[in-house]
Design a protein around this motif. Structure first.
Motif, mmCIF file in Angstrom:
data_model
loop_
_atom_site.group_PDB
_atom_site.id
_atom_site.type_symbol
_atom_site.label_atom_id
_atom_site.label_comp_id
_atom_site.label_asym_id
_atom_site.label_seq_id
_atom_site.Cartn_x
_atom_site.Cartn_y
_atom_site.Cartn_z
ATOM 1 N N LYS A 406 32.145 -38.013 -4.881
ATOM 2 C CA LYS A 406 31.102 -37.453 -5.748
ATOM 3 C C LYS A 406 30.419 -36.246 -5.104
ATOM 4 O O LYS A 406 30.053 -35.286 -5.796
ATOM 5 N N LEU A 407 30.230 -36.270 -3.787
ATOM 6 C CA LEU A 407 29.622 -35.123 -3.107
ATOM 7 C C LEU A 407 30.520 -33.895 -3.217
ATOM 8 O O LEU A 407 30.034 -32.773 -3.409
ATOM 9 N N ASP A 408 31.836 -34.096 -3.103
ATOM 10 C CA ASP A 408 32.781 -32.983 -3.273
ATOM 11 C C ASP A 408 32.717 -32.447 -4.697
ATOM 12 O O ASP A 408 32.766 -31.231 -4.928
ATOM 13 N N GLN A 409 32.595 -33.353 -5.669
ATOM 14 C CA GLN A 409 32.517 -32.942 -7.067
ATOM 15 C C GLN A 409 31.263 -32.106 -7.307
ATOM 16 O O GLN A 409 31.313 -31.054 -7.957
ATOM 17 N N LEU A 410 30.130 -32.550 -6.780
ATOM 18 C CA LEU A 410 28.883 -31.803 -6.945
ATOM 19 C C LEU A 410 28.953 -30.441 -6.267
ATOM 20 O O LEU A 410 28.475 -29.434 -6.804
ATOM 21 N N ALA A 411 29.568 -30.399 -5.091
ATOM 22 C CA ALA A 411 29.646 -29.137 -4.346
ATOM 23 C C ALA A 411 30.474 -28.089 -5.079
ATOM 24 O O ALA A 411 30.265 -26.884 -4.896
#
Length: 427
Positions: A406-411
Motif C-alpha cells: 500500500k505504501l508503494d501504491q500511495l507513493a
C-alpha cells in the motif's frame, strides 16, 4: 491379348473419370449447402443486431414516450391519457406496494411509457426512483418488478494539497460527498478537520459505482493518506477477527468506540463553553454541548452502539433523542426537526436517529450534541476515546507485507499539478 488390355484400360479410365465427376459434384453440393447455412446464420445475426432492447424489453413494435414526474402528478394522471382503465391503475397501485409504493413517485424523476404501435393503450410504465434502478409496471398482465441497471466499478486515485478546505479541494477533483464523509470518519479521531492548514495533503484510492456514465455511489476506501503539518497519517485496510478495519503505519487501529461527529462532514458552530452568552435567552450560561451547523433535514447519526432511553419533545430541547451506550457513556441530540427512533430502540454506530432542525430554543437549524461520562457532561472534543485492538502478533507479518504494498501504491500517485489523478476500470 493386346485388345483385351486396351479394353480394360479404357474401362478403368472411364470409371476414374466418372468417380472424379461424382466427387466434384458432391464437393460443390457440400460447399453450396455450407454457403446456404452461413447465409442463414448471417440472417439470424442481422435479426439479433437490429432487435432493440430498453429496460430489458424488446421495443421494436412499441412506441416510446419519456417524461419527468410533474408536481402533484400521480400514477393515474400520468396513465389516463394513455387509455389505461382506472381499474387496472388501481390494481397496479395495490399490487406494487411491496416492490414500490406508487404514492412515492417523486417530482422530476424520469419515467417511460411503452405503447404497442397497433394500440392506443399503454402496455408498460417504467419509473426510475434513482440512477441505479428502475421499476417496471407491466399494465396488461399487472406484473411489477424492480431491476438494477448495469453497473461498472471504476477505480480512482486522487491526491491533492489543501488550499481552502478538505471538502472544497476534494470536490474540485470530482470526489463525491459520500467519499469525503468516509474519509473524514476514517481520520475522525486522528485529525481535526475543522483545523486543517493550507499545505496539508491527502491521497485516497477508492472505487466509484458508475451507471450510464454517472457516479451513483462509492465503495470502501482501499487506502488513504493525510499529511497534517508535516505529520503523515496512513489508513491501511486489513481483515482481523473476521472484520475489515483500518490501521496506521504502526498497526494501531483508527477505529474507536464512537464516531468523531454525529453529522457527516460539517462545521462546528459552537463549542463546549462554561461562560457562553446564550443567543436566545440573552444571558451568560454554560453551554455543555457542541453545536454543529447544518441545513434542516440533514441526517443525524448515533455516534456509537446503544439503546435509546429518551425520544421526545421539550420546550427548551425541542425534538431530541438520548442514547445510553454503556455504563460509562451517554449522548444526546437536540433541536431535531424530526425523530427517527423511539425509546427502547437498540441502535448501531452510524445509524440515522433523526434530522437537523431548529425546534426548541434555537435561532436556526443546527444540532446541539451533548456527551455524558459517568453521569457528568463533558467536553466531547477533548475526550480521549480508547481505540480498538491493534494488529495481533499472529497477523503482524501479513500486515507488514500489505503495508509495503500500500505504501508503494500511495507513493506512485502524483499530486495535482504534477499529473492528473488516474482513472481506470476495475475488471
Amino acid at each position: 491379348m493386346k485388345k483385351i488390355w486396351m479394353t480394360v484400360g479404357l474401362v478403368l479410365l472411364v470409371a476414374a473419370g466418372y468417380s472424379y465427376l461424382k466427387y466434384n459434384k458432391q464437393e460443390k453440393e457440400l460447399l453450396a449447402n455450407q454457403h446456404l447455412e452461413n447465409e442463414v446464420d448471417l440472417e439470424d445475426e442481422v435479426i439479433e443486431e437490429i432487435e432493440e432492447i430498453l429496460y430489458g424489453i424488446t421495443i421494436n413494435d412499441l412506441e416510446i414516450t419519456e417524461g419527468l414526474i410533474g408536481k402533484n402528478q400521480t400514477l393515474s394522471t400520468i396513465l389516463s391519457p394513455f387509455n389505461v382503465p382506472y381499474q387496472i391503475i388501481d390494481e397496479v397501485a395495490k399490487k406494487s406496494k411491496d416492490i414500490f409504493d406508487v404514492r412515492k413517485l417523486a417530482f422530476n424523476k424520469k419515467y417511460t411509457i411503452l405503447t404497442p404501435k397497433d394500440s392506443s393503450q399503454a402496455q408498460f410504465f417504467i419509473y426510475e426512483p434513482n440512477p441505479a434502478e428502475f421499476v417496471v409496471f407491466r399494465l396488461d398482465t399487472v406484473d411489477i418488478y424492480k431491476e438494477a441497471k448495469p453497473m461498472e466499478l471504476r477505480r480512482r486515485e486522487v491526491a491533492g494539497t489543501i488550499t481552502r478546505s478538505l471538502y472544497v479541494n476534494m470536490v474540485e477533483q470530482g470526489v463525491t460527498p459520500d467519499l469525503i464523509d468516509q474519509f473524514a470518519d476514517l481520520y475522525g479521531w486522528t485529525v481535526d478537520f475543522q483545523r486543517v492548514h493550507k499545505g496539508d495533503k491527502f491521497k485516497v484510492v477508492y472505487n466509484e459505482k458508475v451507471v450510464d456514465d454517472h457516479v451513483v455511489g462509492v465503495e470502501d476506501i482501499e487506502v488513504a493518506y493525510f499529511e497534517h503539518l508535516g505529520t503523515p497519517y496512513h489508513a491501511i485496510p486489513f481483515e482481523q477477527n473476521g472484520e475489515i478495519a483500518y490501521f496506521d503505519q504502526e498497526g494501531n487501529s483508527l477505529k474507536k468506540a464512537f464516531l468523531r461527529d454525529p453529522l457527516k462532514y460539517t462545521r462546528i458552530s459552537s463549542r463546549y463553553n462554561l461562560k457562553r452568552f446564550h443567543p436566545v435567552q440573552k444571558r451568560y450560561k454554560p453551554h455543555l454541548g457542541t453545536d454543529y451547523a447544518a441545513p434542516t433535514g440533514t441526517e443525524i447519526r448515533s455516534v456509537g452502539d446503544g439503546t435509546v432511553v429518551e425520544s421526545k419533545f421539550t420546550s427548551a430541547n425541542g425534538n431530541y433523542v438520548k442514547v445510553k451506550h454503556n455504563g460509562t457513556y451517554t449522548t444526546q441530540y437536540l433541536h431535531m426537526s424530526k425523530r427517527a427512533v423511539a425509546a427502547g430502540t437498540r441502535v448501531k454506530q452510524g445509524q440515522v436517529i433523526g434530522y437537523v432542525g431548529s425546534t426548541g430554543l434555537a435561532t436556526g437549524p443546527h444540532l446541539c450534541f451533548r456527551f455524558w461520562k459517568n453521569g457528568k457532561q463533558e467536553d466531547w472534543l477533548r475526550e480521549k476515546i480508547p481505540p480498538s485492538a491493534p494488529i495481533a502478533k499472529d497477523n503482524r507479518m501479513a500486515y507488514e507485507r500489505l503495508l509495503m504494498e500500500k505504501l508503494d501504491q500511495l507513493a506512485s500517485i502524483p499530486y495535482v499539478g504534477e499529473e492528473q489523478p488516474l482513472l481506470t476500470s476495475v475488471e
